[in-house]
Scaffold this motif. Structure first.
Motif, mmCIF file in Angstrom:
data_model
loop_
_atom_site.group_PDB
_atom_site.id
_atom_site.type_symbol
_atom_site.label_atom_id
_atom_site.label_comp_id
_atom_site.label_asym_id
_atom_site.label_seq_id
_atom_site.Cartn_x
_atom_site.Cartn_y
_atom_site.Cartn_z
ATOM 1 N N ILE A 67 58.497 24.140 24.182
ATOM 2 C CA ILE A 67 57.380 22.957 24.958
ATOM 3 C C ILE A 67 58.044 21.721 24.600
ATOM 4 O O ILE A 67 58.630 21.336 23.788
ATOM 5 C CB ILE A 67 56.157 23.130 23.810
ATOM 6 C CG1 ILE A 67 55.420 24.225 23.907
ATOM 7 C CG2 ILE A 67 55.174 21.987 24.320
ATOM 8 C CD1 ILE A 67 54.346 24.618 23.050
ATOM 9 N N GLU A 68 58.354 21.109 25.735
ATOM 10 C CA GLU A 68 59.326 19.990 25.686
ATOM 11 C C GLU A 68 58.585 18.755 26.261
ATOM 12 O O GLU A 68 57.821 18.875 27.082
ATOM 13 C CB GLU A 68 60.601 20.164 26.501
ATOM 14 C CG GLU A 68 61.534 21.397 25.884
ATOM 15 C CD GLU A 68 62.727 21.581 26.649
ATOM 16 O OE1 GLU A 68 63.696 21.476 26.190
ATOM 17 O OE2 GLU A 68 62.473 21.898 27.830
ATOM 18 N N ASN A 69 59.000 17.540 25.921
ATOM 19 C CA ASN A 69 58.482 16.176 26.715
ATOM 20 C C ASN A 69 57.022 16.119 26.595
ATOM 21 O O ASN A 69 56.407 15.794 27.845
ATOM 22 C CB ASN A 69 59.233 15.971 28.013
ATOM 23 C CG ASN A 69 60.595 16.331 27.896
ATOM 24 O OD1 ASN A 69 61.391 15.739 26.971
ATOM 25 N ND2 ASN A 69 61.174 16.781 28.954
ATOM 26 N N PRO A 70 56.366 16.281 25.498
ATOM 27 C CA PRO A 70 54.778 16.238 25.744
ATOM 28 C C PRO A 70 54.487 14.406 25.905
ATOM 29 O O PRO A 70 55.133 13.653 25.172
ATOM 30 C CB PRO A 70 54.296 16.663 24.324
ATOM 31 C CG PRO A 70 55.548 16.456 23.406
ATOM 32 C CD PRO A 70 56.615 16.857 24.273
ATOM 33 N N MET A 71 53.595 14.286 26.798
ATOM 34 C CA MET A 71 53.538 12.973 27.330
ATOM 35 C C MET A 71 51.951 12.777 27.280
ATOM 36 O O MET A 71 51.311 13.424 27.877
ATOM 37 C CB MET A 71 54.112 12.481 28.659
ATOM 38 C CG MET A 71 55.563 12.442 28.534
ATOM 39 S SD MET A 71 56.349 11.949 30.185
ATOM 40 C CE MET A 71 56.157 13.275 31.096
ATOM 41 N N VAL A 72 51.524 11.779 26.211
ATOM 42 C CA VAL A 72 49.894 11.548 26.465
ATOM 43 C C VAL A 72 49.770 10.303 27.247
ATOM 44 O O VAL A 72 50.171 9.042 27.082
ATOM 45 C CB VAL A 72 49.737 11.619 25.104
ATOM 46 C CG1 VAL A 72 48.172 11.106 25.039
ATOM 47 C CG2 VAL A 72 49.739 12.665 24.286
ATOM 48 N N ASN A 73 48.666 10.188 27.835
ATOM 49 C CA ASN A 73 48.242 8.875 28.538
ATOM 50 C C ASN A 73 46.601 9.024 28.597
ATOM 51 O O ASN A 73 46.166 9.491 29.620
ATOM 52 C CB ASN A 73 48.709 9.011 30.325
ATOM 53 C CG ASN A 73 48.487 7.657 30.700
ATOM 54 O OD1 ASN A 73 48.158 6.663 30.147
ATOM 55 N ND2 ASN A 73 48.483 7.576 32.303
ATOM 56 N N GLY A 74 46.186 8.368 27.484
ATOM 57 C CA GLY A 74 44.685 8.243 27.488
ATOM 58 C C GLY A 74 44.414 9.551 26.899
ATOM 59 O O GLY A 74 44.720 10.251 26.015
ATOM 60 N N ASN A 75 43.432 10.391 27.841
ATOM 61 C CA ASN A 75 42.854 11.793 27.535
ATOM 62 C C ASN A 75 43.674 12.543 28.386
ATOM 63 O O ASN A 75 42.971 13.897 28.622
ATOM 64 C CB ASN A 75 41.341 11.546 27.985
ATOM 65 C CG ASN A 75 40.763 10.848 26.651
ATOM 66 O OD1 ASN A 75 40.934 10.758 25.524
ATOM 67 N ND2 ASN A 75 39.357 10.283 27.237
ATOM 68 N N ARG A 76 44.597 12.418 28.949
ATOM 69 C CA ARG A 76 45.459 13.238 29.608
ATOM 70 C C ARG A 76 46.597 13.513 29.227
ATOM 71 O O ARG A 76 47.397 12.526 28.589
ATOM 72 C CB ARG A 76 45.524 12.890 31.273
ATOM 73 C CG ARG A 76 44.097 12.793 31.822
ATOM 74 C CD ARG A 76 44.170 12.767 33.499
ATOM 75 N NE ARG A 76 42.996 12.522 33.989
ATOM 76 C CZ ARG A 76 42.002 13.716 34.293
ATOM 77 N NH1 ARG A 76 42.523 14.817 34.139
ATOM 78 N NH2 ARG A 76 40.920 13.384 34.941
ATOM 79 N N ALA A 77 47.484 14.664 29.137
ATOM 80 C CA ALA A 77 48.792 14.734 28.868
ATOM 81 C C ALA A 77 49.632 15.918 29.708
ATOM 82 O O ALA A 77 48.722 16.543 30.545
ATOM 83 C CB ALA A 77 48.635 15.381 27.466
ATOM 84 N N LYS A 78 50.698 15.784 29.535
ATOM 85 C CA LYS A 78 51.653 16.724 30.470
ATOM 86 C C LYS A 78 52.774 17.224 29.488
ATOM 87 O O LYS A 78 52.959 16.460 28.486
ATOM 88 C CB LYS A 78 52.370 15.952 31.750
ATOM 89 C CG LYS A 78 51.292 15.743 32.678
ATOM 90 C CD LYS A 78 52.289 15.282 33.960
ATOM 91 C CE LYS A 78 51.213 14.915 35.017
ATOM 92 N NZ LYS A 78 51.945 14.644 36.353
ATOM 93 N N ALA A 79 52.997 18.262 29.876
ATOM 94 C CA ALA A 79 54.381 18.822 28.818
ATOM 95 C C ALA A 79 54.918 20.024 29.913
ATOM 96 O O ALA A 79 54.517 20.761 30.483
ATOM 97 C CB ALA A 79 53.759 19.489 27.599
#
Length: 151
Positions: free
Chosen positions: A111-123
């Motif tokens: 699991i790499e590069n988890p990015m959080v933007n408010g209530n959304r996230a990507k990994a």
């Protein structure tokens, strides 16, 4: 006057017992130990370990929970791990699983590069199904205090 002598010819050793001993070193050690115990207890109450969990840790837990539930459940998506209206056929696992088929073991290898933007996230999640590893971007949405897989 009587002279005390040992019959073996040894001299009598006189012991001076005029020393006065103090309990202060023992009391000081007990106070220091009590202060340390109180500090540890207060530290645990004021900063519990569950508050030290990062968003990356929560995202990783959501990804692992989804993969584990996906492999064990006949219901797609498994309850409590995906967003409402989540389409398994469009998920990043669908190509590896051959559609919405359940029962295949899904292993999360990275699991790499988890990015959080408010209530959304990507990994970027690398999964292993049937011995083949595939990286893909997973989308997540916050629901309360936990993350759910949404694509």
């Amino acid at each position: 006057m009587t002279d005390q002598r040992d019959t073996d010819g040894d001299q009598v050793i006189e012991v001076d017992q005029t020393d006065s001993r103090s309990a202060w070193p023992f009391i000081a050690a007990a106070v220091v130990a009590a202060v340390v115990v109180v500090a540890i207890v207060l530290g645990g109450l004021l900063s519990p370990a569950e508050k030290n969990v990062t968003e990356a840790d929560r995202i990783a837990a959501a990804v692992r929970n989804y993969a584990d539930a996906r492999g064990r459940s006949d219901i797609t998506p498994p309850p409590g791990v995906a967003c409402d209206g989540f389409d398994e056929g469009k998920s990043s696992l669908a190509p590896q699983l051959g559609g919405i088929e359940t029962g295949k073991s899904v292993e999360i290898t990275k699991i790499e590069n988890p990015m959080v933007n408010g209530n959304r996230a990507k990994a970027t999640v690398t999964t292993k199904v049937d011995g083949k590893e595939t990286p893909a971007t997973w989308n997540l949405t916050r629901s309360g205090d936990r993350w759910l897989i949404c694509g």
